[in-house]
Motif scaffolding. Structure first.
Motif, PDB file in Angstrom:
ATOM      1  N   ALA A   1       0.834  -1.204   0.000  1.00 29.49           N
ATOM      2  CA  ALA A   1       0.000   0.000   0.000  1.00 29.49           C
ATOM      3  C   ALA A   1       0.872   1.259   0.000  1.00 29.49           C
ATOM      4  O   ALA A   1       1.999   1.256   0.508  1.00 29.49           O
ATOM      5  N   PRO A   2       0.388   2.364  -0.580  1.00 29.36           N
ATOM      6  CA  PRO A   2       1.143   3.632  -0.571  1.00 29.36           C
ATOM      7  C   PRO A   2       1.470   4.051   0.851  1.00 29.36           C
ATOM      8  O   PRO A   2       0.654   3.957   1.759  1.00 29.36           O
ATOM      9  N   GLY A   3       2.704   4.522   1.014  1.00 29.82           N
ATOM     10  CA  GLY A   3       3.159   4.967   2.323  1.00 29.82           C
ATOM     11  C   GLY A   3       3.803   3.888   3.154  1.00 29.82           C
ATOM     12  O   GLY A   3       4.447   4.186   4.166  1.00 29.82           O
TER      13      GLY A   3
ATOM     14  N   SER B   1     -10.812 -10.279  14.566  1.00 30.55           N
ATOM     15  CA  SER B   1      -9.386 -10.402  14.877  1.00 30.55           C
ATOM     16  C   SER B   1      -8.534  -9.477  14.012  1.00 30.55           C
ATOM     17  O   SER B   1      -7.362  -9.249  14.316  1.00 30.55           O
ATOM     18  N   GLU B   2      -9.122  -8.937  12.924  1.00 34.06           N
ATOM     19  CA  GLU B   2      -8.383  -8.060  12.020  1.00 34.06           C
ATOM     20  C   GLU B   2      -8.630  -6.577  12.296  1.00 34.06           C
ATOM     21  O   GLU B   2      -8.068  -5.726  11.608  1.00 34.06           O
ATOM     22  N   ARG B   3      -9.452  -6.242  13.268  1.00 28.85           N
ATOM     23  CA  ARG B   3      -9.906  -4.864  13.446  1.00 28.85           C
ATOM     24  C   ARG B   3      -8.748  -3.885  13.619  1.00 28.85           C
ATOM     25  O   ARG B   3      -8.759  -2.780  13.057  1.00 28.85           O
ATOM     26  N   ASP B   4      -7.750  -4.214  14.364  1.00 29.03           N
ATOM     27  CA  ASP B   4      -6.626  -3.307  14.602  1.00 29.03           C
ATOM     28  C   ASP B   4      -5.384  -3.684  13.790  1.00 29.03           C
ATOM     29  O   ASP B   4      -4.298  -3.158  14.044  1.00 29.03           O
ATOM     30  N   ASP B   5      -5.561  -4.592  12.846  1.00 26.09           N
ATOM     31  CA  ASP B   5      -4.443  -5.026  11.996  1.00 26.09           C
ATOM     32  C   ASP B   5      -4.555  -4.323  10.641  1.00 26.09           C
ATOM     33  O   ASP B   5      -5.324  -4.733   9.773  1.00 26.09           O
TER      34      ASP B   5
ATOM     35  N   ASP C   1     -11.275   4.424   3.338  1.00 22.58           N
ATOM     36  CA  ASP C   1     -10.268   4.412   4.399  1.00 22.58           C
ATOM     37  C   ASP C   1     -10.104   2.966   4.841  1.00 22.58           C
ATOM     38  O   ASP C   1     -11.012   2.372   5.435  1.00 22.58           O
ATOM     39  N   ALA C   2      -8.948   2.394   4.536  1.00 27.86           N
ATOM     40  CA  ALA C   2      -8.746   0.971   4.823  1.00 27.86           C
ATOM     41  C   ALA C   2      -8.827   0.659   6.306  1.00 27.86           C
ATOM     42  O   ALA C   2      -9.141  -0.472   6.692  1.00 27.86           O
TER      43      ALA C   2
ATOM     44  N   LEU D   1      -6.464  -5.509   7.111  1.00 37.59           N
ATOM     45  CA  LEU D   1      -7.602  -4.750   6.600  1.00 37.59           C
ATOM     46  C   LEU D   1      -7.373  -4.322   5.157  1.00 37.59           C
ATOM     47  O   LEU D   1      -8.283  -4.357   4.322  1.00 37.59           O
ATOM     48  N   VAL D   2      -6.142  -3.899   4.854  1.00 41.76           N
ATOM     49  CA  VAL D   2      -5.812  -3.504   3.482  1.00 41.76           C
ATOM     50  C   VAL D   2      -5.850  -4.704   2.559  1.00 41.76           C
ATOM     51  O   VAL D   2      -6.395  -4.648   1.444  1.00 41.76           O
ATOM     52  N   HIS D   3      -5.291  -5.809   3.025  1.00 40.26           N
ATOM     53  CA  HIS D   3      -5.241  -7.014   2.195  1.00 40.26           C
ATOM     54  C   HIS D   3      -6.641  -7.496   1.845  1.00 40.26           C
ATOM     55  O   HIS D   3      -6.893  -7.954   0.717  1.00 40.26           O
TER      56      HIS D   3
END
Length: 376
Positions: free
Chosen positions: A83-85, A247-251, A221-222, A255-257
């Motif tokens: 992802a960018p950044g 389990s992905e909420r803060d990952d 917003d990912a 989230l992007v994937h």
């Protein structure tokens, strides 16, 4: 025989003729008159000739080096999405330009070398030939072979090892570069991880244990997680959704994937009540819908384009790439265009604890185009 076709020699006489004699014989038999046949380099070994030879060899060598660079970049350059950044994004973003530039230079350099050699070393003959009917005789075959060999000798390619080696290098590597594109996908076994979501048989909707997989919308917003309720869609509406696990909420990476993975996008469609009454369900998928809500993959079964259009009036799902159309009232079967398989349907329901849509399982069939092991 006419004056342009002298008496044909016998087999023994033909076998004893030199190449020059065969060339002259073939010319006469074909009714060809060489008006001009100048030697590009009447004085051998001049500096100009050597400069021309080095220039041709340079282009062939550049083609070979560029072809090797393409093969190396195609295989080893980091091509996994970043992802960018994020760290590594610069290298990822350069992947396509690098393979495009290296392959382009390899092709252009080989072409420049061939054109330059033709202009500098091939005799620019002017010949006049009369047409004749019928197939080629043994004499014609023998003389044309001699003429081709003579043309090779007069082009001086035989005494220019630098050009021959550079041409073999450039042409050979370019051939390797062209071959590696279709064969590149065979470097890894696509079924090595068939039992998990990274295989061709499963997607990101695959369940891990008892964890629920919710339907999530993309807000741009990912990091933002917005789930979908039945009341969020009007009758006749369609929305694209993606898988989400608590389990992905803060990952951030997960989230992007989930938003970027190619086989994750799903069309959540709410049919109008009068249309829902006419639905024909696929065998074995009678309970995959939730009331008027149906979920189908966005990956077209033709060549994998996104079936991103839904026509409310006709209940057709459309793929804009090649105009395939699928009937949402008949388990998304193809009714127009090149697609021949229905769109895979995702089984959905509403979570009684939260009121949000969840997937009850992964697709029960592979999404997208066919592959060798696919039976349907």
């Amino acid at each position: 025989m006419s004056k342009q076709n002298p008496e044909v020699p016998g087999d023994e006489e033909l076998a004893g003729m030199s190449r020059d004699e065969l060339v002259r014989l073939g010319t006469r038999l074909d009714g060809v008159e060489l008006v001009e046949y100048p030697d590009p380099w009447p004085v051998k070994g001049t500096r100009a000739e050597k400069r021309a030879e080095r220039l041709v060899a340079f282009w062939f060598g550049l083609s070979g080096l560029s072809g090797l660079a393409f093969v190396a970049a195609f295989i080893f350059w980091p091509a996994k999405y970043v992802a960018p950044g994020e760290e590594g994004y610069t290298m990822y973003s350069l992947y396509t330009p690098v393979i495009g530039l290296t392959l382009g230079v390899a092709i252009l350099a080989l072409g420049f070398g061939v054109l330059l050699y033709t202009r500098r070393f091939i005799p620019h003959e002017v010949a006049v030939q009369e047409r004749h009917e019928g197939g080629s005789t043994e004499v014609d075959k023998a003389t044309i072979i001699a003429q081709l060999a003579d043309a090779g000798t007069r082009s001086t390619i035989g005494r220019r090892p630098m050009i021959k080696r550079s041409l073999a290098f450039g042409g050979g590597v370019l051939g390797l570069a062209v071959t590696v594109v279709p064969l590149g996908g065979l470097l890894r076994n696509p079924h090595a991880q068939s039992t998990n979501e990274d295989g061709l048989w499963h997607t990101g909707w695959l369940h891990h244990g008892e964890e629920k997989v919710f339907l999530r919308r993309d807000t741009g917003d990912a990091s933002e997680v917005e789930l979908v309720r039945p009341e969020d869609l009007d009758a006749g509406a369609m929305e694209t959704v993606f898988p989400f696990r608590e389990s992905e909420r803060d990952d951030h990476d997960a989230l992007v994937h989930a938003l970027k993975r190619a086989d994750n996008p799903v069309m959540l469609i709410r049919l109008r009540p009068q249309d829902a009454e006419r639905v024909v369900k696929h065998e074995g998928q009678e309970d995959y819908n939730y009331g008027d809500y149906y979920a189908y993959t966005k990956v077209c079964s033709h060549v994998g384009c996104p079936t991103s259009l839904f026509e409310q009036r006709t209940n057709r799902i459309l793929c804009p790439c090649h105009q395939s159309q699928f009937d949402a009232l008949q388990y998304a079967r193809p009714i127009f265009g090149p697609a021949t398989r229905k769109l895979a349907q995702l089984p959905i329901t509403v979570d009684p604890e939260t009121g949000y849509f969840i997937a009850t399982a992964d697709f029960n069939e592979p999404v997208g185009p066919a592959f060798w092991e696919r039976k349907s």
